[in-house]
Each structure stands twice: as C-alpha cells, then as structure tokens.
Design a protein around this motif. Sequence first.
Motif, PDB file in Angstrom:
ATOM      1  N   ALA A   1       0.830  -1.206   0.000  1.00  0.00           N
ATOM      2  CA  ALA A   1       0.000   0.000   0.000  1.00  0.00           C
ATOM      3  C   ALA A   1       0.867   1.260   0.000  1.00  0.00           C
ATOM      4  O   ALA A   1       0.560   2.235  -0.699  1.00  0.00           O
ATOM      5  CB  ALA A   1      -0.929   0.001   1.206  1.00  0.00           C
ATOM      6  N   LEU A   2       1.945   1.253   0.759  1.00  0.00           N
ATOM      7  CA  LEU A   2       2.844   2.410   0.773  1.00  0.00           C
ATOM      8  C   LEU A   2       3.513   2.606  -0.585  1.00  0.00           C
ATOM      9  O   LEU A   2       3.693   3.739  -1.036  1.00  0.00           O
ATOM     10  CB  LEU A   2       3.898   2.244   1.864  1.00  0.00           C
ATOM     11  CG  LEU A   2       3.378   2.419   3.290  1.00  0.00           C
ATOM     12  CD1 LEU A   2       4.461   2.023   4.287  1.00  0.00           C
ATOM     13  CD2 LEU A   2       2.943   3.837   3.528  1.00  0.00           C
ATOM     14  N   ARG A   3       3.863   1.522  -1.239  1.00  0.00           N
ATOM     15  CA  ARG A   3       4.471   1.616  -2.574  1.00  0.00           C
ATOM     16  C   ARG A   3       3.474   2.204  -3.573  1.00  0.00           C
ATOM     17  O   ARG A   3       3.826   3.050  -4.396  1.00  0.00           O
ATOM     18  CB  ARG A   3       4.938   0.235  -3.024  1.00  0.00           C
ATOM     19  CG  ARG A   3       5.783   0.272  -4.276  1.00  0.00           C
ATOM     20  CD  ARG A   3       6.379  -1.083  -4.619  1.00  0.00           C
ATOM     21  NE  ARG A   3       7.195  -1.580  -3.524  1.00  0.00           N
ATOM     22  CZ  ARG A   3       7.012  -2.764  -2.933  1.00  0.00           C
ATOM     23  NH1 ARG A   3       6.051  -3.562  -3.323  1.00  0.00           N
ATOM     24  NH2 ARG A   3       7.795  -3.156  -1.947  1.00  0.00           N
ATOM     25  N   ILE A   4       2.204   1.786  -3.471  1.00  0.00           N
ATOM     26  CA  ILE A   4       1.175   2.319  -4.364  1.00  0.00           C
ATOM     27  C   ILE A   4       0.958   3.804  -4.103  1.00  0.00           C
ATOM     28  O   ILE A   4       0.812   4.600  -5.039  1.00  0.00           O
ATOM     29  CB  ILE A   4      -0.133   1.517  -4.208  1.00  0.00           C
ATOM     30  CG1 ILE A   4       0.056   0.116  -4.789  1.00  0.00           C
ATOM     31  CG2 ILE A   4      -1.303   2.231  -4.879  1.00  0.00           C
ATOM     32  CD1 ILE A   4      -1.089  -0.826  -4.500  1.00  0.00           C
ATOM     33  N   ILE A   5       0.932   4.201  -2.830  1.00  0.00           N
ATOM     34  CA  ILE A   5       0.784   5.618  -2.487  1.00  0.00           C
ATOM     35  C   ILE A   5       1.937   6.430  -3.058  1.00  0.00           C
ATOM     36  O   ILE A   5       1.736   7.520  -3.611  1.00  0.00           O
ATOM     37  CB  ILE A   5       0.680   5.792  -0.958  1.00  0.00           C
ATOM     38  CG1 ILE A   5      -0.643   5.235  -0.447  1.00  0.00           C
ATOM     39  CG2 ILE A   5       0.833   7.255  -0.558  1.00  0.00           C
ATOM     40  CD1 ILE A   5      -0.725   5.146   1.056  1.00  0.00           C
ATOM     41  N   LYS A   6       3.147   5.892  -2.938  1.00  0.00           N
ATOM     42  CA  LYS A   6       4.319   6.589  -3.469  1.00  0.00           C
ATOM     43  C   LYS A   6       4.223   6.775  -4.977  1.00  0.00           C
ATOM     44  O   LYS A   6       4.439   7.870  -5.499  1.00  0.00           O
ATOM     45  CB  LYS A   6       5.591   5.817  -3.102  1.00  0.00           C
ATOM     46  CG  LYS A   6       6.867   6.428  -3.637  1.00  0.00           C
ATOM     47  CD  LYS A   6       8.085   5.657  -3.192  1.00  0.00           C
ATOM     48  CE  LYS A   6       8.121   4.313  -3.839  1.00  0.00           C
ATOM     49  NZ  LYS A   6       9.360   3.573  -3.593  1.00  0.00           N
TER      50      LYS A   6
ATOM     51  N   THR B   1       5.154  15.610  -3.714  1.00  0.00           N
ATOM     52  CA  THR B   1       6.531  15.175  -3.480  1.00  0.00           C
ATOM     53  C   THR B   1       6.755  14.852  -2.009  1.00  0.00           C
ATOM     54  O   THR B   1       7.425  13.864  -1.673  1.00  0.00           O
ATOM     55  CB  THR B   1       7.515  16.260  -3.945  1.00  0.00           C
ATOM     56  OG1 THR B   1       7.246  16.568  -5.314  1.00  0.00           O
ATOM     57  CG2 THR B   1       8.945  15.801  -3.803  1.00  0.00           C
ATOM     58  N   ILE B   2       6.193  15.652  -1.129  1.00  0.00           N
ATOM     59  CA  ILE B   2       6.304  15.370   0.314  1.00  0.00           C
ATOM     60  C   ILE B   2       5.610  14.057   0.653  1.00  0.00           C
ATOM     61  O   ILE B   2       6.132  13.239   1.423  1.00  0.00           O
ATOM     62  CB  ILE B   2       5.729  16.536   1.133  1.00  0.00           C
ATOM     63  CG1 ILE B   2       6.648  17.744   1.042  1.00  0.00           C
ATOM     64  CG2 ILE B   2       5.534  16.135   2.593  1.00  0.00           C
ATOM     65  CD1 ILE B   2       6.099  18.989   1.692  1.00  0.00           C
ATOM     66  N   ILE B   3       4.445  13.827   0.081  1.00  0.00           N
ATOM     67  CA  ILE B   3       3.717  12.581   0.332  1.00  0.00           C
ATOM     68  C   ILE B   3       4.509  11.381  -0.183  1.00  0.00           C
ATOM     69  O   ILE B   3       4.614  10.357   0.506  1.00  0.00           O
ATOM     70  CB  ILE B   3       2.318  12.642  -0.305  1.00  0.00           C
ATOM     71  CG1 ILE B   3       1.445  13.649   0.443  1.00  0.00           C
ATOM     72  CG2 ILE B   3       1.649  11.264  -0.307  1.00  0.00           C
ATOM     73  CD1 ILE B   3       0.141  13.954  -0.237  1.00  0.00           C
ATOM     74  N   ALA B   4       5.092  11.488  -1.359  1.00  0.00           N
ATOM     75  CA  ALA B   4       5.891  10.385  -1.910  1.00  0.00           C
ATOM     76  C   ALA B   4       7.124  10.112  -1.056  1.00  0.00           C
ATOM     77  O   ALA B   4       7.472   8.953  -0.818  1.00  0.00           O
ATOM     78  CB  ALA B   4       6.303  10.711  -3.341  1.00  0.00           C
ATOM     79  N   THR B   5       7.755  11.167  -0.569  1.00  0.00           N
ATOM     80  CA  THR B   5       8.934  10.993   0.286  1.00  0.00           C
ATOM     81  C   THR B   5       8.557  10.336   1.608  1.00  0.00           C
ATOM     82  O   THR B   5       9.251   9.426   2.075  1.00  0.00           O
ATOM     83  CB  THR B   5       9.605  12.351   0.544  1.00  0.00           C
ATOM     84  OG1 THR B   5       9.924  12.954  -0.710  1.00  0.00           O
ATOM     85  CG2 THR B   5      10.866  12.188   1.365  1.00  0.00           C
ATOM     86  N   ALA B   6       7.461  10.777   2.212  1.00  0.00           N
ATOM     87  CA  ALA B   6       7.021  10.175   3.471  1.00  0.00           C
ATOM     88  C   ALA B   6       6.654   8.706   3.281  1.00  0.00           C
ATOM     89  O   ALA B   6       6.996   7.861   4.115  1.00  0.00           O
ATOM     90  CB  ALA B   6       5.832  10.951   4.034  1.00  0.00           C
ATOM     91  N   ALA B   7       5.981   8.387   2.181  1.00  0.00           N
ATOM     92  CA  ALA B   7       5.627   6.989   1.919  1.00  0.00           C
ATOM     93  C   ALA B   7       6.876   6.144   1.716  1.00  0.00           C
ATOM     94  O   ALA B   7       6.939   5.000   2.182  1.00  0.00           O
ATOM     95  CB  ALA B   7       4.719   6.898   0.701  1.00  0.00           C
ATOM     96  N   ALA B   8       7.887   6.684   1.045  1.00  0.00           N
ATOM     97  CA  ALA B   8       9.133   5.936   0.845  1.00  0.00           C
ATOM     98  C   ALA B   8       9.851   5.693   2.164  1.00  0.00           C
ATOM     99  O   ALA B   8      10.368   4.598   2.412  1.00  0.00           O
ATOM    100  CB  ALA B   8      10.042   6.687  -0.118  1.00  0.00           C
ATOM    101  N   VAL B   9       9.857   6.699   3.025  1.00  0.00           N
ATOM    102  CA  VAL B   9      10.502   6.546   4.336  1.00  0.00           C
ATOM    103  C   VAL B   9       9.760   5.512   5.172  1.00  0.00           C
ATOM    104  O   VAL B   9      10.374   4.623   5.777  1.00  0.00           O
ATOM    105  CB  VAL B   9      10.585   7.907   5.063  1.00  0.00           C
ATOM    106  CG1 VAL B   9      10.977   7.731   6.516  1.00  0.00           C
ATOM    107  CG2 VAL B   9      11.559   8.815   4.358  1.00  0.00           C
TER     108      VAL B   9
END
Length: 77
Positions: free
Chosen positions: A3-8, A50-58
């Motif tokens: 799910a985090l990968r999909i969000i990213k 971009t902030i959302i993608a970075t947070a999901a990656a972290v």
Amino acid sequence: MRALRIIKYCALTTAIFIIGAEAYIFIFVRGTDDVAGGVMMGAFIIFVSTIIATAAAVFERILQNAVEIKSENDLIV
C-alpha cells in the motif's frame, strides 16, 4: 508495504501530470492570459505530492526493516 508503494507511485504520477499541465500552461496560454495563479497552484500541488511520496518511501523503508528484524528474531528463538 504494498500500500505504501502504491501511495508513493500515485503521488509521483500526480506530480508528473501536474508538471505536464504546467508545461501546457507555459506553452499555449502564456501570452493570452495571466498564468501566475495556475502556476502557483500547480507548484503547490507538486510540492505536496513530493512530500507525500517521500514520506511513503521513508515509511516503506522503516516497515521493511521492521519485517526483516522480526523474521530474523523468529529464526533465533
């Protein structure tokens, strides 16, 4: 983790589509109308996605490390 990968990926896709819309505004609407508002809203959306993608990656990396530690501890006991 899936799910985090999909969000990213969705956040990055949103940023790419907004960059395309910004390019359209710069190329086709530049001389006929004031583009400052549209450009600023697009820049804000790109920044937020971009902030959302970075947070999901972290969070994905942290979750992956937790799963690896858990599986390692299961093998020890």
